[in-house]
Design a protein around this motif. Structure first.
Motif, mmCIF file in Angstrom:
data_model
loop_
_atom_site.group_PDB
_atom_site.id
_atom_site.type_symbol
_atom_site.label_atom_id
_atom_site.label_comp_id
_atom_site.label_asym_id
_atom_site.label_seq_id
_atom_site.Cartn_x
_atom_site.Cartn_y
_atom_site.Cartn_z
ATOM 1 N N VAL A 241 -12.375 29.091 20.068
ATOM 2 C CA VAL A 241 -11.134 29.839 20.279
ATOM 3 C C VAL A 241 -11.442 31.337 20.374
ATOM 4 N N ALA A 242 -12.389 31.786 19.552
ATOM 5 C CA ALA A 242 -12.741 33.214 19.585
ATOM 6 C C ALA A 242 -13.420 33.567 20.908
ATOM 7 N N PRO B 233 -14.062 31.467 24.342
ATOM 8 C CA PRO B 233 -14.044 30.250 25.163
ATOM 9 C C PRO B 233 -15.199 30.187 26.156
ATOM 10 N N ARG C 43 -6.312 18.223 19.381
ATOM 11 C CA ARG C 43 -5.976 19.529 19.962
ATOM 12 C C ARG C 43 -6.633 19.735 21.318
ATOM 13 N N TYR D 162 -6.960 23.416 24.166
ATOM 14 C CA TYR D 162 -6.282 24.264 23.162
ATOM 15 C C TYR D 162 -6.540 25.739 23.446
ATOM 16 N N LEU E 211 -3.888 28.706 24.279
ATOM 17 C CA LEU E 211 -3.747 29.878 23.411
ATOM 18 C C LEU E 211 -3.947 31.159 24.221
ATOM 19 N N GLN F 279 -0.899 31.816 26.146
ATOM 20 C CA GLN F 279 0.205 32.416 25.372
ATOM 21 C C GLN F 279 -0.034 33.903 25.147
ATOM 22 N N ILE F 280 -1.295 34.252 24.926
ATOM 23 C CA ILE F 280 -1.608 35.665 24.712
ATOM 24 C C ILE F 280 -1.310 36.462 25.990
ATOM 25 N N ALA G 241 2.393 36.758 26.376
ATOM 26 C CA ALA G 241 2.977 37.732 25.442
ATOM 27 C C ALA G 241 2.721 39.153 25.929
ATOM 28 N N ILE G 242 1.528 39.373 26.464
ATOM 29 C CA ILE G 242 1.202 40.714 26.970
ATOM 30 C C ILE G 242 2.064 41.030 28.184
ATOM 31 N N LYS H 149 5.783 41.484 26.688
ATOM 32 C CA LYS H 149 6.000 42.567 25.716
ATOM 33 C C LYS H 149 5.126 43.788 25.970
ATOM 34 N N GLY H 150 4.171 43.635 26.870
ATOM 35 C CA GLY H 150 3.205 44.702 27.084
ATOM 36 C C GLY H 150 2.078 44.567 26.075
ATOM 37 N N ALA H 151 0.929 45.144 26.401
ATOM 38 C CA ALA H 151 -0.210 45.053 25.484
ATOM 39 C C ALA H 151 0.177 45.706 24.158
ATOM 40 N N GLY H 152 -0.338 45.143 23.078
ATOM 41 C CA GLY H 152 0.024 45.607 21.746
ATOM 42 C C GLY H 152 -0.041 47.120 21.589
#
Lengths: 619, 350
Positions: B96-97, B99, B126, B317, B321, B324-325, B328-329, B332-335
């Protein structure tokens, strides 16, 4: 903490009276929305400039039978025009939404305190469920309080006559009605809550309208009926200028670790299994995927830490979070992280134990578990936040130490910190520590257990880096080469080296500050969530001229380097803890100081008055 | 990179590299008992590795505890010898960290099915892209001879002197139940078959599971001999080949026919049985039901199936993931840390 006296009303026309500090407790059935009511009152109080501190207290059962004693949910908040650090010892005001809530909470209400009860719920069936043989509203047993008997349910239903919502839903608005009453009584504006309702229920205008109507009806009822002959004003506190927000410990923890990940320049990986009271950290982190945060809801606690260690091995910031029972399951994983010398942060939001214990109640009894709870010699760093807002800073500290020393670090929070809230002066990014991590990339001369001279850290060499292929694991390692070694001399050397590495974190942690005079009769030494109560108790006694100071440990392994010296400067050291004396045991062993251990394990934080009484014994 | 440090761009996002079996050997002395089946598996994996064209720094071997779990020390890739039964959890974190890594899990019957049963199930369901090889020797070797979850009922051994009273578990049944997207079986004494299946496993995307019958010549010698011996194997084992009828025997005249949902062994040419009656293997079937039936076939009632039982594709999986990241970016835009710190209700104190 200032104790408030409420004077008997002498005029029929409402007048405004100034108070310094007020403690309110909202109590009702777990389905009555007491947590929302409490958090709304808190947010509004913070916005108008009071200092605040809160303590939610809810049952482990999600919906215990309605009206039953185990189903009572409470939310206590302390708001003040002066600097406060605790949610208050005894509430001055109790809002009891049913007989069970009255029964559970009345013993805490101060003598002469204000008691608001929802009379609609005081019917035979509910009285029986709460274990009342006679109606306490009628038998004179509450004569020591200033009681306000209000049919809150029927008043709410009346206010919502025009709403087309089903009966049950209309009835559920009664918490906003009660909130409206309290807003009037303590002279708070309704606007922040109106705004919140609009944001929260914007998509369901019917619900939003009903809650708004209930809130306003409660406020107007108090305003027009003159049931309360006095209402109160609690002025602005003198708080350090700055920009603030209200924050719970678990939110501060989550945001702190995201910040740490940005500072370190590595994505955050959070492996966790749902457990009270730590789950909110998982919820919060899972909302922030746009920061590259990867949350992994594992199949169990062991997998949660395993995946976090795997992610760390691969170059992420590995983080796992749980409560005491979960730590027990993670022990072997923590040992592997110690052996493989990987940075890992383990969050423990402590709760009452042992075993399943008191899942929703607070305790500080995992200190020795964090310190020693693994097979063999297995040292880790330990930090412990002292207040909900301090969780932010200590999260960053945990990551800073773990990555700099390539070692696991515990973050010991607890239920009181995790769920409690206080205003937090928002940190500016540029004021945060520089802690960007560096991976080893140079193959020339690389060995997996080469060491930094100052920190003894080994290189962080992540898969994907050409030329650094190597194997690590739980078998004892030969120093420098990292090869498996069963050599007796090497093992002795490595055991001591791992301990020394943790000890060397001492050079990187701040010295312990003393609150009050640096010398004197009594030092009250605390750690973790007892900070507010201890500091308030010591402050009160110092104002009376007593020779008492306090010091609060945020770093428990290693201890700050001046701790021994600080202890020597006082005749008596008192260590209050919500356990049976775990820090006291460590301090006695390490410094040969005959510290007085003052303990309490009731699932509740210390009251200021309890500490004041104890300290007085030694003055 | 090859020995000259040259990297060649290849398929699958990995640089195609020319490596040899030797590049995957380490300087660590291999410490398995002489004659152990593990040597064969190590040799086949080291043979397949260079053929994959993946640079060795992008390969990670993760193991639990047990004889088989020493494997990573002998592979000149990245490696992590973790704790008993938990390798799939560590491997999930690694994959996951990052791929981009090819992540292998080496485990045994005690490690994967007893102490680590839970992680085994969940890593498979998964569909994390892990290549799991289970060395099944039906015994605990490293702790010197206790029965394992795959030991046969009644087997006498150190911890069951009167014979085990534990019914064994079928690793393949577990893998199917856990929704594994790749399920296969091979055996240590057939290097050619083993290397073919290891290669298939390496190239599968998603949770892959390979059970290898592995002989422990110290504590459970000859556990698979009854059907794996050269003289009998053609009559007592059956190769699985996608799209082909399930026939076996020296003369290829016997096969598996389905009678309702029950398999039976039939002879082609007898009692009117023709090749058309024989079950055709389909590793890509959306539902694993038929593969499950094959996975339950045991000697002596049936020939023991060898090969790929199931190979289907679905999103992994780590892909979901990452998806989804990105989503989300995108929304919402990059964090933005300033924004996060200042979120919620804020106020100023002057």
């Amino acid at each position: 903490m200032a104790v408030t006296t409420v004077e008997e009303p002498i005029m029929t026309k409402p007048q405004i009276e100034d108070l310094e500090t007020v403690t309110i407790r909202f109590a009702g059935d777990s389905g009555d929305g007491m947590q929302v009511t409490g958090t709304q009152f808190t947010a509004t109080s913070a916005i108008i400039g009071n200092d605040i501190s809160t303590l939610p207290d809810f049952p482990a059962e999600i919906r215990a039978p309605a009206g039953s004693l185990p189903g009572v949910s409470g939310y206590q908040l302390n708001f003040s025009s002066r600097d406060i650090r605790t949610p208050g010892d005894e509430p001055n005001v109790l809002v009891a939404m049913n007989p069970a809530a009255l029964k559970v909470n009345i013993k805490d209400l101060e003598a002469g305190g204000i008691l608001v009860v929802n009379t609609d719920e005081f019917v035979e069936n509910n009285l029986k469920k709460a274990g009342y043989a006679a109606n306490p509203l009628e038998d004179g047993s509450l004569s020591g309080f200033r009681i306000f008997r209000l049919p809150l349910t029927s008043l709410t239903l009346k206010a919502l006559e025009d709403s087309s919502m089903p009966f049950k839903q209309r009835e559920r608005c009664k918490n906003f009605y009660a909130l409206g009453l309290m807003y009037w009584l303590y002279d708070r504006p309704m606007e922040p809550t109106l705004k919140w309702i609009e944001e929260k229920f914007g998509a369901k205008p019917e619900v939003a309208e009903a809650n708004v109507a209930a809130l306003k009806a409660g406020y107007n009822y108090a305003d027009t009926t003159e049931i309360f002959t006095v209402h109160y004003h609690v002025g602005r506190a003198t708080i350090k200028p700055g920009k603030y927000r209200n924050i719970t410990g678990n939110e501060a923890t989550a945001i702190g670790f995201i910040t740490a990940s940005q500072l370190a320049g590595r994505p955050l990986f959070y492996g966790s299994y749902p457990i009270t009271p730590a789950s909110d950290i998982l919820h919060e982190l899972s909302k922030h995927k746009n920061f590259g945060v990867k949350t992994f809801q594992a199949e169990d606690e062991i997998s949660a830490i395993g995946a976090a260690i795997g992610a760390t091995f691969a170059g992420h910031l590995g983080l796992t979070g749980t409560s005491g029972p979960g730590i027990a399951l993670k022990s072997e994983g923590i040992g592997l992280a110690v052996m493989t010398e990987l940075p890992l942060v383990i969050i423990d939001v402590q709760r009452g134990g042992p075993s399943t214990g008191l899942p929703t109640k607070t305790e500080q009894a995992d200190l020795l578990q964090a310190m020693f709870g693994r097979n063999s010699e297995c040292p880790v760093g330990i930090v412990a936040p002292s207040t909900p807002a301090n969780c932010f800073s200590m999260a960053i500290e945990a990551v800073r130490l773990a990555t700099k020393y390539m070692a696991p670090v515990f973050f010991l929070s607890d239920g009181y910190l995790g769920n409690g809230s206080e205003p937090w002066e928002i940190q500016r990014f540029e004021d945060l520590p520089e802690m960007r991590v560096k991976f080893r990339t140079e193959p020339e001369g690389f060995l997996p257990y080469l060491r930094d001279e100052k920190t003894l850290a080994r290189p962080w060499a992540i898969p994907g880096t050409p030329g650094l292929e190597h194997r690590i694991g739980g078998l004892e390692k030969q120093n420098i080469t990292g090869n498996v070694s069963y050599d007796p001399e090497n093992h002795d050397f490595m055991v001591r080296l791992r301990a020394e590495k943790i000890q060397r974190m001492q050079q990187d942690i701040p010295e312990l500050d003393v609150f009050g005079a640096p010398h004197g009769r009594v030092l009250v030494l605390g750690w973790g969530s007892t900070y507010g109560a201890i500091t308030t108790a010591v402050e009160q006694l110092r104002e009376k001229g007593c020779s008492v100071s306090s010091a609060h440990l945020r770093y428990l392994n290693p201890f700050p380097k001046n701790l021994g010296y600080v202890l020597e400067c006082f005749e008596t050291v008192i260590i209050p803890e919500l356990n049976l004396g775990q820090l006291a045991l460590l301090v006695r062993a390490k410094f040969l100081v005959d510290a007085v251990s003052f303990t309490k394990v009731k699932g509740k934080p210390f009251k200021v008055a309890e500490l004041v009484d104890k300290i007085r014994e030694y003055l | 990179m090859n020995e000259n440090g040259q990297a060649i761009e290849g398929a699958n996002g990995h640089a195609a590299v020319k490596l040899t079996r030797k590049d995957f050997q380490t300087d660590q002395e291999v410490r398995w008992c002489p004659g152990c089946g593990d040597y064969s598996i190590l040799a086949q994996v080291q043979k397949v590795m260079p053929e994959l064209g993946i640079p060795k720094e992008k390969i990670v071997f993760i193991s639990g505890i047990g004889c088989s779990s020493r494997f990573p020390y002998y592979m000149n890739t990245y490696g992590f010898h973790t704790i008993h039964g938990r390798a799939p959890a560590f491997a999930t974190g690694v994959k996951v960290a990052n791929p981009d890594l090819q992540v292998w899990v080496i485990t045994g019957d005690g490690d994967a099915l007893s102490i680590g049963g839970n992680h085994f199930i969940h890593a498979l369901r998964r569909n994390v892209d892990l290549k799991i090889i289970l060395f099944n020797n039906r015994i605990y070797g490293l702790t010197k001879g206790q029965y394992s979850p795959t030991s046969e009922l009644g087997k006498k051994n150190k911890s069951a002197p009167m014979g085990t009273i534990d019914y064994p578990i079928n690793p393949l049944s577990m893998a199917f139940a856990a929704e594994a997207t790749f399920v296969a079986r091979s055996l240590d004494v057939d290097p050619k078959h083993l290397s073919t299946i290891v290669d298939r496993l390496a190239k599968h995307k998603g949770s892959g599971f390979l059970e290898v019958y592995q002989n422990c010549n110290i504590f459970n010698d000859g556990a698979f001999k009854l059907y794996s011996d050269r003289e009998v194997k053609e009559d007592r084992m059956i190769p699985l080949e996608h799209g082909k009828p399930l026939v076996f025997g020296k003369n290829k005249d016997r096969g598996i026919r389905l009678n309702g949902v029950t398999p039976e062994v039939v002879t082609i040419g007898e009692n009117g049985v023709t090749l058309d009656d024989i079950l055709v293997h389909n590793e890509h079937a959306p539902e694993p039901n038929l593969s499950y039936i094959l996975g339950r076939m045991q000697y002596p009632e049936f020939p023991v199936p060898m090969g790929v039982f199931r190979a289907v594709e679905r999103p992994t999986y780590e892909e979901m993931l990452a998806g989804q990241i990105s989503a989300a970016i995108q929304t919402k835009g990059a964090g933005d840390l300033e924004k996060l710190l200042n979120s919620g209700e804020t106020w100023f104190i002057n």
